[in-house]
Scaffold this active site. Structure first.
Site, PDB file in Angstrom:
ATOM      1  N   LYS A 172       0.844  -1.195   0.000  1.00  0.00           N
ATOM      2  CA  LYS A 172       0.000   0.000   0.000  1.00  0.00           C
ATOM      3  C   LYS A 172       0.881   1.247   0.000  1.00  0.00           C
ATOM      4  O   LYS A 172       1.490   1.609   0.992  1.00  0.00           O
ATOM      5  CB  LYS A 172      -0.904   0.038   1.239  1.00  0.00           C
ATOM      6  CG  LYS A 172      -1.907   1.167   1.166  1.00  0.00           C
ATOM      7  CD  LYS A 172      -2.208   1.734   2.529  1.00  0.00           C
ATOM      8  CE  LYS A 172      -1.971   3.185   2.740  1.00  0.00           C
ATOM      9  NZ  LYS A 172      -1.909   4.129   1.679  1.00  0.00           N
ATOM     10  N   GLU A 247       9.855   2.518  10.660  1.00  0.00           N
ATOM     11  CA  GLU A 247      10.802   3.629  10.470  1.00  0.00           C
ATOM     12  C   GLU A 247       9.977   4.903  10.513  1.00  0.00           C
ATOM     13  O   GLU A 247       9.072   5.074   9.692  1.00  0.00           O
ATOM     14  CB  GLU A 247      11.528   3.508   9.122  1.00  0.00           C
ATOM     15  CG  GLU A 247      12.603   2.444   9.084  1.00  0.00           C
ATOM     16  CD  GLU A 247      13.722   2.665  10.077  1.00  0.00           C
ATOM     17  OE1 GLU A 247      13.881   3.793  10.603  1.00  0.00           O
ATOM     18  OE2 GLU A 247      14.439   1.699  10.374  1.00  0.00           O
ATOM     19  N   CYS A 281      13.212  12.142   6.201  1.00  0.00           N
ATOM     20  CA  CYS A 281      13.258  11.748   7.608  1.00  0.00           C
ATOM     21  C   CYS A 281      14.649  11.981   8.179  1.00  0.00           C
ATOM     22  O   CYS A 281      14.819  12.140   9.379  1.00  0.00           O
ATOM     23  CB  CYS A 281      12.860  10.293   7.737  1.00  0.00           C
ATOM     24  SG  CYS A 281      13.791   9.259   6.622  1.00  0.00           S
ATOM     25  N   GLU A 380       8.981  17.238  14.962  1.00  0.00           N
ATOM     26  CA  GLU A 380       9.322  17.115  13.542  1.00  0.00           C
ATOM     27  C   GLU A 380       8.406  18.024  12.717  1.00  0.00           C
ATOM     28  O   GLU A 380       7.186  17.936  12.816  1.00  0.00           O
ATOM     29  CB  GLU A 380       9.143  15.664  13.081  1.00  0.00           C
ATOM     30  CG  GLU A 380       9.610  15.462  11.653  1.00  0.00           C
ATOM     31  CD  GLU A 380       9.394  14.035  11.154  1.00  0.00           C
ATOM     32  OE1 GLU A 380       8.274  13.523  11.289  1.00  0.00           O
ATOM     33  OE2 GLU A 380      10.350  13.443  10.633  1.00  0.00           O
TER      34      GLU A 380
HETATM   35  P1  NAD Z   1       1.817   8.771   7.497  1.00  0.00           P
HETATM   36  O1  NAD Z   1       2.046   8.039   8.774  1.00  0.00           O
HETATM   37  O2  NAD Z   1       0.724   9.754   7.454  1.00  0.00           O
HETATM   38  O3  NAD Z   1       1.528   7.731   6.321  1.00  0.00           O
HETATM   39  C1  NAD Z   1       2.397   6.669   6.036  1.00  0.00           C
HETATM   40  C2  NAD Z   1       1.599   5.544   5.390  1.00  0.00           C
HETATM   41  O4  NAD Z   1       0.692   5.014   6.367  1.00  0.00           O
HETATM   42  C3  NAD Z   1       0.744   6.002   4.211  1.00  0.00           C
HETATM   43  O5  NAD Z   1       0.750   5.027   3.209  1.00  0.00           O
HETATM   44  C4  NAD Z   1      -0.622   6.143   4.844  1.00  0.00           C
HETATM   45  O6  NAD Z   1      -1.672   6.054   3.908  1.00  0.00           O
HETATM   46  C5  NAD Z   1      -0.608   4.975   5.805  1.00  0.00           C
HETATM   47  N1  NAD Z   1      -1.603   5.057   6.885  1.00  0.00           N
HETATM   48  C6  NAD Z   1      -2.188   6.150   7.422  1.00  0.00           C
HETATM   49  N2  NAD Z   1      -3.073   5.788   8.364  1.00  0.00           N
HETATM   50  C7  NAD Z   1      -3.046   4.434   8.448  1.00  0.00           C
HETATM   51  C8  NAD Z   1      -3.715   3.474   9.242  1.00  0.00           C
HETATM   52  N3  NAD Z   1      -4.623   3.812  10.151  1.00  0.00           N
HETATM   53  N4  NAD Z   1      -3.417   2.174   9.066  1.00  0.00           N
HETATM   54  C9  NAD Z   1      -2.484   1.796   8.176  1.00  0.00           C
HETATM   55  N5  NAD Z   1      -1.840   2.662   7.367  1.00  0.00           N
HETATM   56  C10 NAD Z   1      -2.098   3.963   7.506  1.00  0.00           C
HETATM   57  O7  NAD Z   1       3.222   9.417   7.092  1.00  0.00           O
HETATM   58  P2  NAD Z   1       3.524  10.351   5.821  1.00  0.00           P
HETATM   59  O8  NAD Z   1       2.942  11.709   6.104  1.00  0.00           O
HETATM   60  O9  NAD Z   1       3.174   9.671   4.554  1.00  0.00           O
HETATM   61  O10 NAD Z   1       5.113  10.421   5.841  1.00  0.00           O
HETATM   62  C11 NAD Z   1       5.833  11.352   6.590  1.00  0.00           C
HETATM   63  C12 NAD Z   1       6.447  10.713   7.811  1.00  0.00           C
HETATM   64  O11 NAD Z   1       7.245   9.605   7.404  1.00  0.00           O
HETATM   65  C13 NAD Z   1       7.389  11.622   8.562  1.00  0.00           C
HETATM   66  O12 NAD Z   1       7.170  11.511   9.941  1.00  0.00           O
HETATM   67  C14 NAD Z   1       8.773  11.084   8.216  1.00  0.00           C
HETATM   68  O13 NAD Z   1       9.770  11.341   9.159  1.00  0.00           O
HETATM   69  C15 NAD Z   1       8.495   9.648   8.081  1.00  0.00           C
HETATM   70  N6  NAD Z   1       9.537   8.984   7.290  1.00  0.00           N
HETATM   71  C16 NAD Z   1      10.426   8.183   7.956  1.00  0.00           C
HETATM   72  C17 NAD Z   1      11.445   7.544   7.263  1.00  0.00           C
HETATM   73  C18 NAD Z   1      12.413   6.656   7.996  1.00  0.00           C
HETATM   74  O14 NAD Z   1      13.019   5.815   7.359  1.00  0.00           O
HETATM   75  N7  NAD Z   1      12.589   6.799   9.296  1.00  0.00           N
HETATM   76  C19 NAD Z   1      11.568   7.719   5.879  1.00  0.00           C
HETATM   77  C20 NAD Z   1      10.643   8.552   5.238  1.00  0.00           C
HETATM   78  C21 NAD Z   1       9.625   9.167   5.958  1.00  0.00           C
END
Ligand code: NAD
Length: 479
Positions: A172, A247, A281, A380
């Site tokens: 997904k 992550e 990130c 963040e």
């Molecule tokens: P997000 O948590 O909003 O979404 C991530 C994924 O989770 C998306 O595909 C989203 O649709 C899905 N999701 C949302 N609600 C869900 C639920 N209830 N159940 C299952 N899946 C669900 O994050 P984002 O806004 O897409 O990304 C930004 C964040 O990602 C930042 O905090 C960033 O630091 C982090 N990030 C971390 C790394 C790392 O390797 N540490 C790398 C890239 C991004």
């Protein structure tokens, strides 16, 4: 209306309600229309992956190698086109988009090789005549949930090892940027993956993602995204005794010491804080500077920041593309306001930038006079906003760097071997950078953090096998 890009379930492209993918550099430009999976389609995808697992987990290594290697080569051959697609949907600049696509190709190539390097151990038993074999097997059905900021690299670094080690996948992608993900699933499908081995379900987290979390048939979930969603993945997975890997966020520091090479320090911080619009990130959002170099460093960084060219991700002269969408832009602007109200000094940027097209352009913002207790130093932001914190000496710099709930990446700029060595040993981050930016990592070595940033084994490189396999210990009496 452009063609509907469908979901892949059990080897078939399946339609659904279409959602437009909008270019953040030009909101009138529709990148494509992508089918939104519903709950039943998500369950169908999980069932297909479950049915495909027994055969795929016993598939020949050459079959795995061939699919992964063909995928790598098609990605390399199409890197310009896929880079443009990525930059158009996510907003990073074209060189950054092509760079990310290239990295995805390298990851597939690396794991094509890993499929041929699977190994175990044979150990004599403590019982005479008995032999112990230790092998690794696929975990089962792996759910892959990815964020919007690396639309091709993060899917690649999860899908490639999952397939390499004999797992089947329900993937997904982030609903904001489905284009690059759809493209790699299409490539893998045409490269010869048997039906059901890789299933794509695009759509909202609250619908598709939540259905995945609630399924007892997912044996593992690898997740990258925000801390809030990561907690939901953890809570749901524990109920089913399911393996999970998270992550999440960061508040990554870069320390600049008095003995730093000023040019290296400015370039390293400008890149870490602002490139890819600060939406990494591993971006550095806390710049911890000792007092002897503070003023000269801040003057030089202000000059560099103010001259960064913000604009259309695909334009040649652009150094910083747009923010990804209106809600992320609002979050960035809100934090700029919070910083001002907390008493930090906004030295450069923080304003919307006019451009020929309507997009979410923001001039990178640099705050000084920040202390590590302010919200802009603790939370963040995930945008092009950096905070300079002045400290007395290395000891205070190290304590400040570690004073955070996160622990993904941390940098130091210094010419001192003594401080560099001490920092490598005492930083509480998963990845430590000396005289290189906190963001920008290699594809063949472990990636991941500590503390609130990560949970579970490392991703990438040979360490990826820890998550994507389970260990079996077999005893044989020779007779
Ligand atoms: P997000 O948590 O909003 O979404 C991530 C994924 O989770 C998306 O595909 C989203 O649709 C899905 N999701 C949302 N609600 C869900 C639920 N209830 N159940 C299952 N899946 C669900 O994050 P984002 O806004 O897409 O990304 C930004 C964040 O990602 C930042 O905090 C960033 O630091 C982090 N990030 C971390 C790394 C790392 O390797 N540490 C790398 C890239 C991004």
């Amino acid at each position: 209306m452009s063609e509907l890009h469908k979901n892949l379930i059990n080897g078939e492209w399946v339609g659904g309600e279409g959602k437009e993918n909008i270019n953040p550099s030009n909101i009138k430009d529709v990148v494509g229309v992508y089918a939104q999976a519903d709950e039943q389609q998500t369950r169908d995808a999980i069932a297909a992956a479950k049915a495909a697992f027994p055969a795929w987990s016993r598939s020949g290594l050459m079959e795995r190698w061939s699919v992964l290697s063909k995928t790598a080569h098609e990605i390399f051959a199409r890197k310009q086109e896929l880079g443009e697609l990525l930059s158009r949907e996510e907003g990073k600049t074209l060189p950054e988009g092509i760079g990310e696509v290239t990295r995805a190709g390298q990851i597939f190539e690396f794991f094509a090789g890993e499929a041929l390097r699977l190994a175990g151990e044979i150990i004599p038993s403590v019982r005479p005549g008995v032999q112990v074999e230790i092998t690794r097997e696929g975990v089962g059905v792996v759910g892959i949930i990815t964020p919007w900021n690396f639309p091709i690299a993060i899917p690649a670094w999860k899908i490639a090892p999952a397939i390499c080690f004999g797992n089947t996948v329900v993937f997904k992608p982030a609903d904001l940027v489905p284009g690059s993900s759809w493209a790699i699933v299409d490539i893998l499908h045409r490269a010869g993956l048997p039906k059901g081995v890789l299933n794509l379900v695009m759509g909202r987290g609250s619908k598709v993602g939540q259905t995945m979390l609630e399924s007892k048939d997912l044996n593992a979930i690898t997740f990258t995204g925000s801390v809030g969603t990561g907690k939901k993945v953890a809570e749901a997975s524990i109920q089913f005794n399911r393996k999970f890997q998270l992550e999440m966020g960061g508040k990554n520091p870069t320390i600049v010491l008095d003995d730093a090479d000023l040019k290296v320090a400015v370039e390293s911080v400008a890149q870490s804080a602002f490139f890819s619009t600060g939406q990494r990130c591993t971006a550095s959002s806390r710049v911890i500077v000792t007092e002897g170099i503070h003023d000269a460093f801040v003057d030089a960084l202000c000059e560099r920041t103010k001259n960064l060219r913000v604009g259309d991700a695909l334009a040649k002269e652009t150094e910083i593309g747009p923010v990804v969408d209106p809600s992320q832009l609002k979050q960035d602007m809100d934090y700029i306001e919070i910083g001002r109200n907390e008493g930090a000094e906004l030295r450069v940027g923080g304003n919307r930038v006019n451009a020929p097209t309507e997009g979410y352009f923001l001039q990178p913002a640099l705050f000084t006079g920040v202390n590590n207790q302010m919200r802009i130093a603790r939370e963040e932001i995930f945008g092009p906003v950096a905070a300079v914190i002045k400290v007395k000496d290395y000891e205070e710099a190290l304590a400040t760097a570690n004073d955070t709930e996160f622990g993904l990446s941390a940098g130091i700029v210094t010419t001192s071997l003594k401080y560099a060595t001490h920092f490598k040993r005492n930083s509480e981050a998963g990845m430590v950078m000396v005289n290189v930016p906190t963001a920008g990592v290699d594809f063949h070595v472990p990636f991941g953090g500590r503390k609130g940033s990560s949970y579970g084994p490392r991703e990438q490189g040979k360490y990826a096998s820890e998550f994507f396999t389970v260990v079996k210990t077999a005893y044989t009496a020779a007779g």
